[in-house]
Design a protein around this motif. Structure first.
Motif, mmCIF file in Angstrom:
data_model
loop_
_atom_site.group_PDB
_atom_site.id
_atom_site.type_symbol
_atom_site.label_atom_id
_atom_site.label_comp_id
_atom_site.label_asym_id
_atom_site.label_seq_id
_atom_site.Cartn_x
_atom_site.Cartn_y
_atom_site.Cartn_z
ATOM 1 N N THR A 144 21.238 9.521 24.002
ATOM 2 C CA THR A 144 21.952 10.770 23.773
ATOM 3 C C THR A 144 20.939 11.896 23.642
ATOM 4 O O THR A 144 19.728 11.659 23.578
ATOM 5 C CB THR A 144 22.801 10.690 22.491
ATOM 6 N N PHE A 145 21.440 13.104 23.546
ATOM 7 C CA PHE A 145 20.556 14.259 23.380
ATOM 8 C C PHE A 145 19.746 14.125 22.100
ATOM 9 O O PHE A 145 18.560 14.423 22.059
ATOM 10 C CB PHE A 145 21.389 15.547 23.385
ATOM 11 N N TRP A 146 20.409 13.680 21.020
ATOM 12 C CA TRP A 146 19.731 13.607 19.720
ATOM 13 C C TRP A 146 18.680 12.502 19.682
ATOM 14 O O TRP A 146 17.609 12.675 19.104
ATOM 15 C CB TRP A 146 20.746 13.430 18.596
ATOM 16 N N THR A 147 18.952 11.370 20.298
ATOM 17 C CA THR A 147 17.940 10.314 20.306
ATOM 18 C C THR A 147 16.760 10.713 21.192
ATOM 19 O O THR A 147 15.617 10.379 20.892
ATOM 20 C CB THR A 147 18.524 8.965 20.787
ATOM 21 N N ALA A 148 17.029 11.460 22.247
ATOM 22 C CA ALA A 148 15.949 11.950 23.102
ATOM 23 C C ALA A 148 15.084 12.961 22.329
ATOM 24 O O ALA A 148 13.854 12.924 22.431
ATOM 25 C CB ALA A 148 16.503 12.589 24.374
ATOM 26 N N MET A 149 15.713 13.838 21.575
ATOM 27 C CA MET A 149 14.961 14.819 20.763
ATOM 28 C C MET A 149 14.141 14.106 19.700
ATOM 29 O O MET A 149 13.005 14.480 19.435
ATOM 30 C CB MET A 149 15.922 15.822 20.123
#
Length: 156
Positions: A144-149
């Protein structure tokens, strides 16, 4: 085409059919394009794709050679285009070399010969990096976007 070239192409087509489908879909598949190319040489039918069949390289060459200026091209531009189109020269030896190379790839000879240890596959700084990449390619786990960040900020 001679019988030896045809038989070598049939052997190559059999090897190409064993090649697994590509995990990442592209506009043109290597397996599909090579099968289409060598089935013609082997004398095997490429199968009907319905009424919308793409023209082959030979069809395109024929169109260029039959017309003096297709699509309004000037003669010098047409000459340059004809010079760029490769002229394929097949021999039984070259096709057998390609089949041998493909069989070497299919048998994973070099993957086994040059095995990569855990030191390279699981580096100390980010031990799950390659496993995350493979999971993403195979579609097992989506980031997800948050795990990538989190990965970018923390490096893990």
């Amino acid at each position: 085409m001679s019988g030896m070239i045809r038989e070598a192409a049939k052997q190559l087509v059999r090897s190409l059919e064993k090649l697994p489908e590509e995990r990442v879909k592209h506009i043109v598949s290597l397996k599909g394009s090579q099968l289409e190319r060598y089935k013609y040489i082997a004398g095997l039918e490429t199968g009907s794709q319905g009424s919308k069949q793409k023209p082959s390289l030979q069809d395109i060459k024929d169109i260029i050679n039959r017309t003096s200026g297709p699509l309004g091209l000037q003669k010098d531009t047409l000459k340059k285009a004809q010079d760029v189109i490769p002229e394929e020269q097949f021999t039984a030896e070259t096709i057998q070399e390609q089949a041998q190379s493909l069989n070497t790839i299919l048998s994973n000879k070099y993957r086994d010969y040059y095995s990569v240890g855990d030191k390279l596959l699981k580096p100390q700084g980010n031990p799950v990096y390659y496993q995350r990449l493979m999971d993403e390619i195979e579609g097992k786990k989506k980031e997800t976007f948050w795990t990538a960040m989190r990965t970018v900020v923390l490096g893990k």
